[in-house]
Design an enzyme around this catalytic site. Structure first.
Site, PDB file in Angstrom:
ATOM      1  N   GLU A 116       0.726  -1.304   0.028  1.00 21.69           N
ATOM      2  CA  GLU A 116       0.040   0.174  -0.069  1.00 21.69           C
ATOM      3  C   GLU A 116       0.770   1.233  -0.159  1.00 21.69           C
ATOM      4  O   GLU A 116       1.929   1.316   0.664  1.00 21.69           O
ATOM      5  CB  GLU A 116      -0.883  -0.247   1.215  1.00 21.69           C
ATOM      6  CG  GLU A 116      -2.107  -0.897   1.220  1.00 21.69           C
ATOM      7  CD  GLU A 116      -2.289  -1.651   2.620  1.00 21.69           C
ATOM      8  OE1 GLU A 116      -1.738  -1.361   3.505  1.00 21.69           O
ATOM      9  OE2 GLU A 116      -3.213  -2.316   2.439  1.00 21.69           O
ATOM     10  N   TYR A 128       8.298   1.742  -7.152  1.00 22.90           N
ATOM     11  CA  TYR A 128       7.507   0.384  -7.306  1.00 22.90           C
ATOM     12  C   TYR A 128       7.071   0.320  -8.525  1.00 22.90           C
ATOM     13  O   TYR A 128       7.263  -1.051  -9.243  1.00 22.90           O
ATOM     14  CB  TYR A 128       6.003   0.765  -6.281  1.00 22.90           C
ATOM     15  CG  TYR A 128       6.487   0.771  -4.782  1.00 22.90           C
ATOM     16  CD1 TYR A 128       7.341   0.227  -4.437  1.00 22.90           C
ATOM     17  CD2 TYR A 128       5.685   1.458  -4.349  1.00 22.90           C
ATOM     18  CE1 TYR A 128       7.864   0.284  -2.962  1.00 22.90           C
ATOM     19  CE2 TYR A 128       5.695   1.840  -2.749  1.00 22.90           C
ATOM     20  CZ  TYR A 128       6.941   0.984  -2.255  1.00 22.90           C
ATOM     21  OH  TYR A 128       7.238   1.358  -0.805  1.00 22.90           O
TER      22      TYR A 128
HETATM   23  C1  COA Z   1      10.568   5.599  -1.095  1.00 25.37           C
HETATM   24  C2  COA Z   1      11.869   5.662  -0.724  1.00 25.37           C
HETATM   25  C3  COA Z   1      11.962   4.224   0.006  1.00 25.37           C
HETATM   26  C4  COA Z   1      12.872   5.500  -1.940  1.00 25.37           C
HETATM   27  O1  COA Z   1      14.317   5.079  -1.451  1.00 25.37           O
HETATM   28  P1  COA Z   1      15.604   5.541  -2.328  1.00 25.37           P
HETATM   29  O2  COA Z   1      16.606   4.817  -1.768  1.00 25.37           O
HETATM   30  O3  COA Z   1      15.323   7.025  -2.206  1.00 25.37           O
HETATM   31  O4  COA Z   1      15.153   5.321  -3.816  1.00 25.37           O
HETATM   32  P2  COA Z   1      16.209   5.058  -4.980  1.00 25.37           P
HETATM   33  O5  COA Z   1      17.389   5.789  -4.825  1.00 25.37           O
HETATM   34  O6  COA Z   1      16.410   3.415  -5.135  1.00 25.37           O
HETATM   35  O7  COA Z   1      15.163   5.164  -6.191  1.00 25.37           O
HETATM   36  C5  COA Z   1      14.932   4.073  -7.285  1.00 25.37           C
HETATM   37  C6  COA Z   1      13.786   5.091  -8.200  1.00 25.37           C
HETATM   38  O8  COA Z   1      12.743   5.415  -7.493  1.00 25.37           O
HETATM   39  C7  COA Z   1      12.180   6.620  -7.950  1.00 25.37           C
HETATM   40  N1  COA Z   1      12.549   7.827  -7.279  1.00 25.37           N
HETATM   41  C8  COA Z   1      13.070   7.607  -5.991  1.00 25.37           C
HETATM   42  N2  COA Z   1      12.770   8.647  -5.131  1.00 25.37           N
HETATM   43  C9  COA Z   1      12.182   9.492  -6.098  1.00 25.37           C
HETATM   44  C10 COA Z   1      11.776  11.146  -5.963  1.00 25.37           C
HETATM   45  N3  COA Z   1      12.051  11.727  -4.758  1.00 25.37           N
HETATM   46  N4  COA Z   1      11.021  11.453  -6.738  1.00 25.37           N
HETATM   47  C11 COA Z   1      10.859  10.775  -8.054  1.00 25.37           C
HETATM   48  N5  COA Z   1      11.130   9.709  -8.110  1.00 25.37           N
HETATM   49  C12 COA Z   1      11.931   8.941  -7.294  1.00 25.37           C
HETATM   50  C13 COA Z   1      13.042   6.751  -9.062  1.00 25.37           C
HETATM   51  O9  COA Z   1      12.522   6.190 -10.181  1.00 25.37           O
HETATM   52  C14 COA Z   1      14.390   6.094  -8.680  1.00 25.37           C
HETATM   53  O10 COA Z   1      15.394   5.794  -9.691  1.00 25.37           O
HETATM   54  P3  COA Z   1      16.291   6.944 -10.440  1.00 25.37           P
HETATM   55  O11 COA Z   1      17.125   7.539  -9.197  1.00 25.37           O
HETATM   56  O12 COA Z   1      17.301   6.328 -11.204  1.00 25.37           O
HETATM   57  O13 COA Z   1      15.776   7.894 -11.211  1.00 25.37           O
HETATM   58  C15 COA Z   1      12.293   6.662   0.311  1.00 25.37           C
HETATM   59  O14 COA Z   1      11.955   7.976  -0.583  1.00 25.37           O
HETATM   60  C16 COA Z   1      11.847   6.766   1.681  1.00 25.37           C
HETATM   61  O15 COA Z   1      12.373   6.248   2.387  1.00 25.37           O
HETATM   62  N6  COA Z   1      10.845   7.689   1.624  1.00 25.37           N
HETATM   63  C17 COA Z   1      10.004   7.807   3.023  1.00 25.37           C
HETATM   64  C18 COA Z   1       9.444   6.324   3.405  1.00 25.37           C
HETATM   65  C19 COA Z   1       8.462   6.089   2.276  1.00 25.37           C
HETATM   66  O16 COA Z   1       7.655   6.862   1.710  1.00 25.37           O
HETATM   67  N7  COA Z   1       8.341   4.879   2.323  1.00 25.37           N
HETATM   68  C20 COA Z   1       7.333   4.060   1.418  1.00 25.37           C
HETATM   69  C21 COA Z   1       6.194   3.868   1.871  1.00 25.37           C
HETATM   70  S1  COA Z   1       4.997   3.106   0.974  1.00 25.37           S
END
Ligand code: COA
Length: 166
Positions: A116, A128
């Site tokens: 979710e 995702y």
């Molecule tokens: C969501 C989360 C886990 C992503 O972690 P991350 O390590 O920053 O993600 P990644 O670096 O592996 O990113 C992989 C891809 O996701 C997408 N992405 C990640 N962050 C993004 C952002 N801020 N905006 C747009 N796309 C994004 C991109 O497609 C990215 O690939 P790219 O960097 O080659 O463009 C992180 O932002 C987080 O912890 N957020 C707060 C908690 C949360 O929202 N958890 C999910 C609850 S459902």
């Protein structure tokens, strides 16, 4: 010696164990409106069907950068939570954590993985969708955000490989 303006840091991934619970609570609290405690994580990790991974910068075994927690029951799995510390975001850790879960589930011959996500969480949705999740439902007013309630999207990633395994 002239240093580079930046260097690419690599990360190591460990399977979650009880000893990680305090770090998990520390990573979870700043990322979500409703924080899960160390005891919450201890309770979840004591269940045999809950698993996950923690990411650390290579060479820094006491520093945690992110984690993912998932549950697998009768071939159907769900992501319970995932968080990457803001200082380490956008370096591929979220994707690597999710891919570690997908590999584990493939090994376990899971059929599907659900999660979710808040419909306003653009970062998580992008992550995702790049991993092959598609939307299969919606839960209205599911999350308390601090500025009212928001809808959850229900996403699913299927493992077609599991169907051909006899
Ligand atoms: C969501 C989360 C886990 C992503 O972690 P991350 O390590 O920053 O993600 P990644 O670096 O592996 O990113 C992989 C891809 O996701 C997408 N992405 C990640 N962050 C993004 C952002 N801020 N905006 C747009 N796309 C994004 C991109 O497609 C990215 O690939 P790219 O960097 O080659 O463009 C992180 O932002 C987080 O912890 N957020 C707060 C908690 C949360 O929202 N958890 C999910 C609850 S459902």
């Amino acid at each position: 010696m002239i240093g580079l303006p930046f260097s690419r840091q690599s990360f190591a991934y460990e399977a979650l164990i009880q000893a990680h619970c305090a770090e998990l609570a520390d990573l979870h609290a700043p990322a979500f409106h409703h924080a899960w405690s160390e005891e919450d994580f201890a309770g979840m990790l004591s269940q045999g069907n809950i698993f996950g991974f923690i990411a650390r910068p290579v060479g820094k075994p006491k520093q945690a950068a992110g984690f993912v927690l998932a549950r697998l029951v009768a071939g159907e799995a769900e992501i319970l939570t995932i968080a990457v510390s803001s200082a380490f975001q956008r370096r591929g850790i979220g994707r690597d954590l999710m891919e570690a879960v997908l590999r584990h589930l493939h090994h376990e011959r899971a059929e599907s993985l659900f999660l979710e996500v808040d419909e306003s969480n653009v970062a998580a949705q992008a992550l995702y969708r790049r991993l092959g999740f598609i939307q299969v439902g919606q839960r209205p007013a599911y999350y308390e955000t601090g500025h009212g309630r928001s809808n959850a999207l229900v996403l699913r990633r299927q493992f077609p490989e599991a169907m051909s395994v006899s």
